[in-house]
Design a protein around this motif. Structure first.
Motif, short mmCIF file in Angstrom:
data_model
loop_
_atom_site.label_atom_id
_atom_site.label_comp_id
_atom_site.label_asym_id
_atom_site.label_seq_id
_atom_site.Cartn_x
_atom_site.Cartn_y
_atom_site.Cartn_z
N UNK A 290 -6.14 139.53 9.27
CA UNK A 290 -5.62 140.88 9.50
C UNK A 290 -5.08 141.49 8.21
N UNK A 291 -4.43 140.66 7.38
CA UNK A 291 -3.92 141.15 6.09
C UNK A 291 -5.07 141.53 5.17
N UNK A 292 -6.12 140.71 5.15
CA UNK A 292 -7.30 140.99 4.32
C UNK A 292 -7.94 142.32 4.71
N UNK A 293 -8.05 142.57 6.00
CA UNK A 293 -8.66 143.82 6.47
C UNK A 293 -7.77 145.02 6.16
N UNK A 294 -6.45 144.82 6.21
CA UNK A 294 -5.53 145.90 5.84
C UNK A 294 -5.67 146.25 4.36
N UNK A 295 -5.83 145.22 3.52
CA UNK A 295 -6.02 145.46 2.08
C UNK A 295 -7.31 146.25 1.84
N UNK A 296 -8.38 145.87 2.50
CA UNK A 296 -9.66 146.58 2.35
C UNK A 296 -9.56 148.02 2.84
N UNK A 297 -8.73 148.24 3.85
CA UNK A 297 -8.57 149.59 4.40
C UNK A 297 -7.64 150.46 3.57
N UNK A 298 -7.08 149.88 2.49
CA UNK A 298 -6.21 150.64 1.62
C UNK A 298 -4.78 150.76 2.11
N UNK A 299 -4.42 149.97 3.11
CA UNK A 299 -3.06 150.00 3.64
C UNK A 299 -2.10 149.24 2.71
N UNK A 300 -0.85 149.58 2.77
CA UNK A 300 0.17 148.87 2.00
C UNK A 300 0.52 147.57 2.73
N UNK A 301 0.42 146.45 2.03
CA UNK A 301 0.75 145.16 2.64
C UNK A 301 1.87 144.50 1.84
N UNK A 302 2.63 143.66 2.52
CA UNK A 302 3.71 142.94 1.86
C UNK A 302 3.15 141.89 0.90
N UNK A 303 3.85 141.66 -0.19
CA UNK A 303 3.42 140.61 -1.12
C UNK A 303 3.55 139.23 -0.50
N UNK A 304 4.52 139.08 0.41
CA UNK A 304 4.69 137.82 1.13
C UNK A 304 4.71 138.11 2.63
N UNK A 305 3.70 137.62 3.33
CA UNK A 305 3.63 137.77 4.78
C UNK A 305 4.05 136.45 5.40
#
Length: 333
Positions: A290-305
């Protein structure tokens, strides 16, 4: 007149053919554009090893989540080899991976592959073990804190803070591994405060039960006063407990990490296995995808999940028991 008629017919045929070819050309271009715009996303996963039940479950969960989200998934098993992992990552890139999940053999060992991914504009998500370098995010747990919680449990089992007495056998994971170091250091933050506790350590067992059996045999033969086993994962703890039982150590208690269902069931049955820390690989694998797909979608993700943890002991073990699970499922929010 006949010649003029022939000329008109030929001109008509030529124009018709021009329109037909133009139509074909337009149709082919449209199909090509459609194919390009609907190109399937591919997630590549470089796993440090698939010899551990935990990492197999982590991989299976990531694969299942990718399928559920309708994206492609390719993976490689580094077999605990740094060079092989770098080669694997290059291969995943050549197979068209748009984003990479990497569980590194060593946190500093995948720098060549990081450079290749960066030059290809492919984001990297570190999974379970962090990577020293620039990554989009790290999906994992605080293994040092988990080790500390295990240490606090061990202190309680040996008499409590300020009163704990006994020798602990620490069964170690993999040499140079960040998870091993964190689970070791966190544990010692709790137990080293107790003057009545002595800790002896096995050789490195790579998180494998068979290696823990061999190492524990040597330890129990050399130290007759072992009161508690602490292992960096449940699989090794179960191997050490097997040795203790076979050698007549009936009262040795066990504390470990990972929430392996075999261990959870043992805790729930009120055996010598007293505690483990939940380390749900399925939850972590899902979060990684889910984090990988958020990154590809250009969403802001936490550095540590944070993939979360919880202490499982005799007070709550029965609530974690599920026949169809290999590891206890995380029950928090």
């Amino acid at each position: 007149m006949v010649n003029k008629l022939k000329s008109i017919i030929c001109s008509g045929l030529v124009l018709s053919m021009v329109f037909v070819f133009a139509g074909c050309s337009k149709s082919q271009t449209a199909n090509s554009t459609s194919s390009s715009s609907s190109k399937k996303i591919v997630i590549g996963f470089s796993q440090c090893t698939l010899q551990s039940p935990f990492y197999v479950s982590l991989m299976d969960a990531a694969k299942a989540e990718a399928k559920a989200k309708g994206v492609g998934f390719v993976y490689a098993d580094a077999q605990n080899g740094v060079q092989k992992q770098n080669s694997d990552i290059q291969d995943l890139i050549s197979k068209g991976a748009n984003v990479l999940l990497v569980n590194p053999v060593q946190s500093t060992g995948v720098q060549p592959a990081l450079s290749s991914a960066k030059s290809s504009n492919i984001p990297i998500i570190a999974v379970d073990r962090n990577i020293k370098g620039t990554v989009s995010s790290f999906v994992g747990r605080d293994n040092k804190k988990m080790g500390e919680l295990a240490g606090e449990s061990a202190v309680k089992l040996l008499g409590g803070v300020g009163k704990a007495i006994g020798t602990i056998l620490e069964v170690q994971g993999a040499a140079g591994d960040q998870v091993m170091m964190d689970r070791r250091d966190g544990f010692h933050l709790a137990v080293d405060k107790e003057k009545g506790i002595k800790v002896i350590q096995t050789s490195y067992c790579n998180y494998e039960r068979s290696m823990a059996v061999t190492a524990s045999q040597d330890a129990f033969q050399a130290h007759k006063d072992i009161k508690l086993i602490y292992a960096h994962n449940d699989d090794m703890a179960l191997g050490a407990l097997q040795v203790a039982t076979q050698m007549g150590y009936k009262d040795v208690k066990v504390v470990a990490i990972d929430g392996l269902m075999e261990a959870v069931k043992s805790i729930a049955s009120n055996s010598n296995y007293k505690a483990t820390l939940c380390n749900d690989p399925a939850y972590e694998g899902k979060m990684a995808v889910d984090t990988a797909l958020d990154v590809l979608a250009g969403k802001t993700v936490k550095k540590y999940v944070d993939a979360k943890t919880a202490l499982i002991d005799s007070a709550n073990a029965s609530t974690y028991v599920e026949a169809n699970k290999v590891f206890a499922a995380y029950k928090g929010k």
